[in-house]
Scaffold this motif. Structure first.
Motif, PDB file in Angstrom:
ATOM      1  N   VAL A 339       0.895  -1.268   0.111  1.00 34.52           N
ATOM      2  CA  VAL A 339       0.000  -0.086  -0.071  1.00 34.52           C
ATOM      3  C   VAL A 339       0.931   1.218   0.093  1.00 34.52           C
ATOM      4  CG1 VAL A 339      -1.761   1.385   1.213  1.00 34.52           C
ATOM      5  CG2 VAL A 339      -1.834  -1.088   1.190  1.00 34.52           C
ATOM      6  N   THR A 340       2.131   1.193   0.710  1.00 37.17           N
ATOM      7  CA  THR A 340       2.790   2.266   0.926  1.00 37.17           C
ATOM      8  C   THR A 340       3.182   2.561  -0.557  1.00 37.17           C
ATOM      9  OG1 THR A 340       3.377   1.875   3.077  1.00 37.17           O
ATOM     10  CG2 THR A 340       4.914   3.383   2.032  1.00 37.17           C
ATOM     11  N   PHE A 341       3.927   1.540  -1.267  1.00 36.85           N
ATOM     12  CA  PHE A 341       4.514   1.706  -2.465  1.00 36.85           C
ATOM     13  C   PHE A 341       3.420   2.411  -3.576  1.00 36.85           C
ATOM     14  CE2 PHE A 341       5.680   0.148  -6.751  1.00 36.85           C
ATOM     15  CZ  PHE A 341       6.794   0.298  -6.604  1.00 36.85           C
ATOM     16  N   ASN A 342       2.360   1.638  -3.336  1.00 39.17           N
ATOM     17  CA  ASN A 342       1.101   2.257  -4.505  1.00 39.17           C
ATOM     18  C   ASN A 342       0.920   3.649  -4.160  1.00 39.17           C
ATOM     19  OD1 ASN A 342      -0.974   2.865  -5.876  1.00 39.17           O
ATOM     20  ND2 ASN A 342      -2.266   0.975  -4.969  1.00 39.17           N
ATOM     21  N   GLN A 343       0.872   4.301  -2.648  1.00 44.33           N
ATOM     22  CA  GLN A 343       0.530   5.705  -2.612  1.00 44.33           C
ATOM     23  C   GLN A 343       1.877   6.512  -3.126  1.00 44.33           C
ATOM     24  OE1 GLN A 343      -2.335   6.990  -1.752  1.00 44.33           O
ATOM     25  NE2 GLN A 343      -3.016   4.836  -1.523  1.00 44.33           N
ATOM     26  N   LEU A 344       3.072   6.156  -2.668  1.00 36.57           N
ATOM     27  CA  LEU A 344       4.124   6.867  -3.064  1.00 36.57           C
ATOM     28  C   LEU A 344       4.452   6.923  -4.374  1.00 36.57           C
ATOM     29  CD1 LEU A 344       6.749   5.630  -0.195  1.00 36.57           C
ATOM     30  CD2 LEU A 344       5.404   7.801  -0.452  1.00 36.57           C
ATOM     31  N   MET A 345       4.199   6.169  -5.377  1.00 36.44           N
ATOM     32  CA  MET A 345       4.335   6.002  -6.769  1.00 36.44           C
ATOM     33  C   MET A 345       3.471   7.095  -7.299  1.00 36.44           C
ATOM     34  SD  MET A 345       5.561   4.956  -9.428  1.00 36.44           S
ATOM     35  CE  MET A 345       6.368   3.588  -9.124  1.00 36.44           C
ATOM     36  N   LYS A 346       2.323   7.203  -6.796  1.00 36.15           N
ATOM     37  CA  LYS A 346       1.240   8.243  -7.376  1.00 36.15           C
ATOM     38  C   LYS A 346       1.471   9.661  -6.746  1.00 36.15           C
ATOM     39  CE  LYS A 346      -2.638   5.046  -7.372  1.00 36.15           C
ATOM     40  NZ  LYS A 346      -3.899   4.346  -6.683  1.00 36.15           N
ATOM     41  N   LYS A 347       2.543   9.844  -5.808  1.00 38.46           N
ATOM     42  CA  LYS A 347       2.716  11.315  -5.754  1.00 38.46           C
ATOM     43  C   LYS A 347       3.871  11.671  -6.456  1.00 38.46           C
ATOM     44  CE  LYS A 347       1.559  10.795  -0.739  1.00 38.46           C
ATOM     45  NZ  LYS A 347       0.712  12.010  -0.662  1.00 38.46           N
ATOM     46  N   LEU A 348       4.560  10.851  -7.273  1.00 34.42           N
ATOM     47  CA  LEU A 348       5.357  11.232  -8.255  1.00 34.42           C
ATOM     48  C   LEU A 348       4.854  11.858  -9.206  1.00 34.42           C
ATOM     49  CD1 LEU A 348       8.004   8.348  -8.926  1.00 34.42           C
ATOM     50  CD2 LEU A 348       8.590  10.552  -7.921  1.00 34.42           C
ATOM     51  N   ASN A 362      11.670  14.780  -5.277  1.00 35.21           N
ATOM     52  CA  ASN A 362      11.078  13.766  -5.747  1.00 35.21           C
ATOM     53  C   ASN A 362      12.177  12.550  -5.797  1.00 35.21           C
ATOM     54  OD1 ASN A 362       8.573  14.554  -7.039  1.00 35.21           O
ATOM     55  ND2 ASN A 362       9.796  15.938  -8.335  1.00 35.21           N
ATOM     56  N   ARG A 363      13.594  12.908  -5.366  1.00 33.48           N
ATOM     57  CA  ARG A 363      14.476  11.931  -5.258  1.00 33.48           C
ATOM     58  C   ARG A 363      14.239  11.217  -3.980  1.00 33.48           C
ATOM     59  NH1 ARG A 363      19.603  12.115  -7.594  1.00 33.48           N
ATOM     60  NH2 ARG A 363      19.226  14.404  -7.800  1.00 33.48           N
ATOM     61  N   VAL A 364      13.831  11.941  -3.268  1.00 34.65           N
ATOM     62  CA  VAL A 364      13.276  11.349  -1.792  1.00 34.65           C
ATOM     63  C   VAL A 364      12.433  10.199  -1.863  1.00 34.65           C
ATOM     64  CG1 VAL A 364      12.743  11.657   0.893  1.00 34.65           C
ATOM     65  CG2 VAL A 364      14.409  13.194  -0.336  1.00 34.65           C
ATOM     66  N   LEU A 365      11.415  10.616  -2.741  1.00 37.84           N
ATOM     67  CA  LEU A 365      10.260   9.861  -3.110  1.00 37.84           C
ATOM     68  C   LEU A 365      10.492   8.483  -3.664  1.00 37.84           C
ATOM     69  CD1 LEU A 365       7.398  12.136  -4.397  1.00 37.84           C
ATOM     70  CD2 LEU A 365       7.057  10.337  -2.521  1.00 37.84           C
ATOM     71  N   VAL A 366      11.213   8.663  -4.626  1.00 39.17           N
ATOM     72  CA  VAL A 366      11.982   7.658  -5.483  1.00 39.17           C
ATOM     73  C   VAL A 366      12.911   6.620  -4.628  1.00 39.17           C
ATOM     74  CG1 VAL A 366      13.713   6.717  -7.148  1.00 39.17           C
ATOM     75  CG2 VAL A 366      12.272   8.638  -7.761  1.00 39.17           C
ATOM     76  N   GLU A 367      13.646   7.220  -3.529  1.00 38.54           N
ATOM     77  CA  GLU A 367      14.419   6.367  -2.553  1.00 38.54           C
ATOM     78  C   GLU A 367      13.456   5.904  -1.697  1.00 38.54           C
ATOM     79  OE1 GLU A 367      17.378   5.715  -1.611  1.00 38.54           O
ATOM     80  OE2 GLU A 367      18.521   6.676  -3.208  1.00 38.54           O
TER      81      GLU A 367
END
Length: 664
Positions: A339-348, A362-367
Motif C-alpha cells: 500500500v505504501t508503494f502504491n501511494q508513494l508512486m502516485k505522488k511522483l 522527488n529523489r526522496v520519493l524515489v528512494e
C-alpha cells in the motif's frame, strides 16, 4: 543703645540662617605667643573690632560647613558603591544569587494564606523569579546553549523547591498554569518586562508533562498568531511549546506540524522551524520514535506544499529532514509495504524526470520506493500492476536505478527486478506500436535494456584458477610417482629421469636447501609477521585512506562523465533512428522484430531442453546409489573424513617444519 549706655557686643548665638553656630573649630586652634590686642588697639575700639569679626564669621561659616558636608557625602557614596555587590550578568549568576530560604519562605507563606488556590502560589513564584532574574535575553530560543537550558543551570536547592511546589499544585492546576504562563510570557514581553521566570517554569512543566504542549493547540495557535509579527515574542512561544518534544517524539512532531509549520514561510521563523525539526530527527533514536504510514504520507504532502516558499538552502535542509523522517518509518515498518508503494508512486509527478530534472524532493520519493522494494519483494508485483497507470513515473524510477546502479543493486532482489524490468520493456514496446512515438518510452526502453545487460553475467576463462589446479595436478602426479617407489625419490620415474638428465644430485640438494630455508622462514614469519603487519598497517593506513578517497572522487567524476555521454547519446539516438527511417523505412522495426522472434525461439527451445534434461537426470541418473539422500550422506561422511585428515596433516606439517629447520 536703647538704654542709653554702651552694650558689650559678643558673639552671636545664631547664624544668619537661624541655626546655632558652634565655635568648636575656633576653640581647637592653637594660641600663639605675641603682643595682645589691648596693647595696640584702644579699649573703645576693641568691641567694634570683635563685632565685625563676628559678622564675618557668621557669613563664612555656613559656606564652609556646606563644603565639608558635601565632601563627607561623596566619600560615603563612594564607600557604599564599593561595598554594594555587582548585579549578575547571566541567568546562571542570577539563579546562584537567589536565596533558597527566601524562596521557601514565599512558597510557605502563600500556601498558608491561599491554601485552596495553587495557582496563586505558582504566580507568586513566577513573579519572584522574574524579579530575581532580570537578565536581557538576545536569543529567545537559546540556540547556542544546551537543549535543556536554562533549567540545567538551576541550583539543586532551588530546583527541589520548584519541583515540590509544582507537584503539590496537582496536574490539573499545572496544566492550566502552563497556558496562563504562555499568555503572561507574551503580555509581559510586550510591556518590556523580564520573563525569565516564566521561561523556567514553562520549561520545567513541559519536561515533566510533555502533553501540556499540545493539550490546547487552538488556543496556542491563536496566541502565536496574535504575536507572530513580533519575532522575539513569537520565537519565545514556539520555544516553550517545543520543549515537550525533547522528551516525547510524537508530541514534538504534533507541535511542529500544527504550530511550527504554518509559519515556516515567515522569514523570521523559517530557520528555527527547520532547526527544531532537525533536533527531533537527531534525537529520534533516544526518544524511540515510531512513524506510521499515514504520518509518512502526510509529511510528504506538508513538505511539498511548503518547500517552494523557502530559499534554496532552507528547502534543502527541510528535504534532508524529510529523508531522515522516512528512514524512521522504514526502520520499523515491517515487510508489508504494498500500500505504501502504491501511494508513494502516485505522488511522483506524471512526467519523466531524468538527471537534473529529478529535484531533491522527488529523489526522496524515489528512494522511498526503493526502500519498499528492498524490504518487501511483493512490491515488484504491485509495481507491475501500475505500469499502465504510472508509465512515466515508472520510467523515472527505472532511470534512477540505472544511473545509481552501484549503490542501488545491492539493496534489491535482482531476480524480481529483472522480471519487472523485462515486463516494463514489453509494455513500452506495446506503446511504441501507436502512430505517434513517445520519446519518454523510447528512452525508458533503452534504459531497461541497459539494466538487463547489467544483470546478464558474462563469463571469462578462469586463468587464475586454471593455473592453480595445474600446479596442484603436477604436484599430485609427482607425489603419486614417489609413493609408488616407497617414498624413495631417486628410484621413482621422476627421479630416474632427473638422473638421466644429470640433475638429480643438484635437484636433491636444492630440494633439501629449499625445505630447510622454507622451514626457518616459516617459523620466522610465524613469530614476526603479526608485529610487522601491525606496524605496516599503522604506516599505510593514512595513505590507503587518501588513495581510497582519491579513487572515490575519480569514480564519481567518471560516473558523471559517463552519465553525460550516455545522456548525449540518448538524446541523439532518435535523430539517428529518424534518419534510418527516412532512407530505409521499416528497417529498424524489422530488425527489432526479427531479433525479438529469434530471442523468443531460442528462449523457448532452451527452456524445453532444460526441462527435458532435468527430467532425464531425475528419473534416469540420480536414482539408487545416486539418489540425493544417499549422495548427501556420503558427502557429509567425506567432509568429516577430510576434516579429520586436515587436522592430522596440520600436526604432521608442524613436526616437519621443526625437523627441516634444523638442517644446515
Amino acid at each position: 543703645m536703647s538704654s542709653g549706655q554702651w552694650e558689650v557686643v559678643g558673639k552671636s548665638k545664631k547664624s544668619l540662617n537661624g541655626k546655632v553656630k558652634s565655635n568648636k573649630d575656633d576653640d581647637k586652634k592653637p594660641v600663639k605667643n605675641g603682643p595682645k590686642l589691648e596693647d595696640i588697639v584702644p579699649h573703645s575700639q576693641i568691641k567694634s573690632y570683635y563685632a565685625g569679626m563676628e559678622i564675618d564669621d557668621t557669613k563664612k561659616a555656613p559656606k564652609d560647613k556646606k563644603k565639608d558636608g558635601d565632601k563627607k557625602g561623596k566619600k560615603q557614596d563612594k564607600k557604599s558603591e564599593a561595598s554594594k555587590p555587582k548585579p549578575p550578568k547571566t541567568i546562571e549568576g542570577a539563579l546562584e544569587a537567589i536565596d533558597p530560604t527566601e524562596l521557601a519562605t514565599i512558597i510557605t507563606t502563600n500556601k498558608v494564606r491561599f491554601s485552596n488556590a495553587p495557582l496563586v502560589w505558582l504566580k507568586e513564584v513566577a513573579s519572584f523569579l522574574n524579579s530575581k532574574i532580570q537578565i536581557d535575553v538576545d536569543d529567545p530560543t537559546f540556540s547556542i546553549y544546551p537543549l535543556n537550558y536554562p533549567t540545567c543551570v538551576i541550583p539543586d536547592t532551588i530546583r527541589e523547591s520548584l519541583e515540590k511546589v509544582l507537584q503539590e499544585a496537582g496536574k490539573a492546576n499545572t496544566q492550566l498554569f502552563f497556558d496562563v504562563t504562555l499568555t503572561a510570557l507574551a503580555n509581559d514581553m510586550s510591556r518590556g518586562q523580564h520573563v525569565n521566570g516564566h521561561r523556567i517554569l514553562a520549561q520545567m512543566l513541559a519536561q515533566s508533562n510533555p502533553d501540556f504542549c499540545i493539550a490546547s493547540i487552538p488556543k496556542s495557535a491563536s496566541l502565536r498568531n496574535s504575536y507572530q509579527n513580533r519575532p522575539p515574542i513569537g520565537l519565545s512561544l514556539l520555544w516553550a511549546l517545543g520543549q515537550g518534544g525533547l522528551k516525547d517524539f510524537a508530541v514534538g512532531m504534533k507541535a511542529w506540524q500544527d504550530l511550527f509549520l504554518p509559519i515556516i514561510e515567515l522569514k523570521n521563523y523559517s530557520k528555527y522551524v527547520i532547526s527544531y525539526l532537525s533536533i527531533l530527527m537527531d534525537k529520534q533514536a533516544e526518544l524511540k520514535a515510531v512513524v506510521n504510514q499515514d504520518q509518512l504520507l502526510a509529511m510528504f504532502d506538508l513538505v511539498n506544499s511548503k518547500r517552494s516558499a523557502l530559499s534554496k538552502d532552507l528547502s534543502s535542509d527541510l528535504i534532508m529532514q524529510l529523508s531522515k523522517y522516512k528512514d524512521i518509518y522504514f526502520q520499523k515498518s515491517g515487510n508489508k509495504l504494498q500500500v505504501t508503494f502504491n501511494q508513494l508512486m502516485k505522488k511522483l509527478p506524471n512526467q519523466y524526470l531524468s538527471g537534473s530534472a529529478l529535484d531533491p524532493y522527488n529523489r526522496v520519493l524515489v528512494e522511498s520506493l526503493l526502500d519498499c522494494l528492498q524490504r518487501d519483494d511483493s512490491c515488484n508485483a504491485t509495481w507491475r500492476q501500475l505500469f499502465h497507470k504510472c508509465t512515466k513515473q515508472s520510467a523515472t524510477v527505472i532511470e534512477y536505478i540505472d544511473t545509481n546502479w552501484a549503490e542501488v543493486s545491492p539493496r534489491l532482489k535482482l531476480k524480481s527486478l529483472k522480471l519487472t524490468i523485462a515486463q516494463y520493456k514489453e509494455v513500452s514496446v506495446e506503446a511504441l506500436k501507436g502512430k505517434k512515438k513517445d520519446e519518454t518510452v523510447v528512452k525508458a526502453n533503452k534504459i531497461c535494456q541497459d539494466i538487463l545487460d547489467r544483470m546478464t553475467s558474462t563469463r571469462r576463462f578462469p586463468w587464475l584458477w586454471a593455473s592453480f589446479f595445474l600446479l596442484v595436478g603436477i604436484a599430485g602426479l609427482v607425489t603419486y610417482d614417489v609413493s609408488k617407489a616407497d617414498g624413495n625419490f631417486p628410484k621413482s620415474t621422476t627421479g630416474r629421469l632427473f638422473k638421466d638428465l644429470g640433475i638429480l644430485e643438484h635437484t636433491q640438494y636444492a630440494w633439501q636447501k629449499s625445505l630447510s630455508t622454507s622451514a626457518r622462514g616459516y617459523l620466522w614469519m610465524e613469530t614476526n609477521a603479526p608485529i610487522y603487519y601491525e606496524q605496516s598497517m599503522n604506516f599505510i593506513m593514512p595513505y590507503a585512506q587518501l588513495s581510497r578517497d582519491a579513487f572515490t572522487v575519480a569514480v564519481k567524476r567518471a560516473g558523471v562523465l559517463y552519465a553525460n555521454i550516455k545522456e548525449y547519446l540518448t538524446e541523439k539516438s532518435p535523430v539517428v533512428y529518424s534518419t534510418i527511417e527516412q532512407y530505409a523505412p521499416g528497417l529498424v522495426d524489422n530488425v527489432h522484430m526479427y531479433s525479438k522472434n529469434g530471442y523468443e525461439t531460442v528462449k523457448k527451445y532452451s527452456n524445453d531442453y532444460y526441462q527435458f534434461t532435468a527430467e532425464y537426470l531425475k528419473t534416469k541418473v540420480f536414482v539408487g546409489e545416486w539418489a540425493p539422500e544417499i549422495l548427501q550422506t556420503k558427502t557429509q561422511t567425506a567432509l568429516n573424513a577430510t576434516k579429520l585428515h586436515m587436522s592430522s596433516y596440520f600436526h604432521w606439517f608442524r613436526e616437519q617444519v621443526h625437523l627441516y629447520s634444523k638442517i644446515p
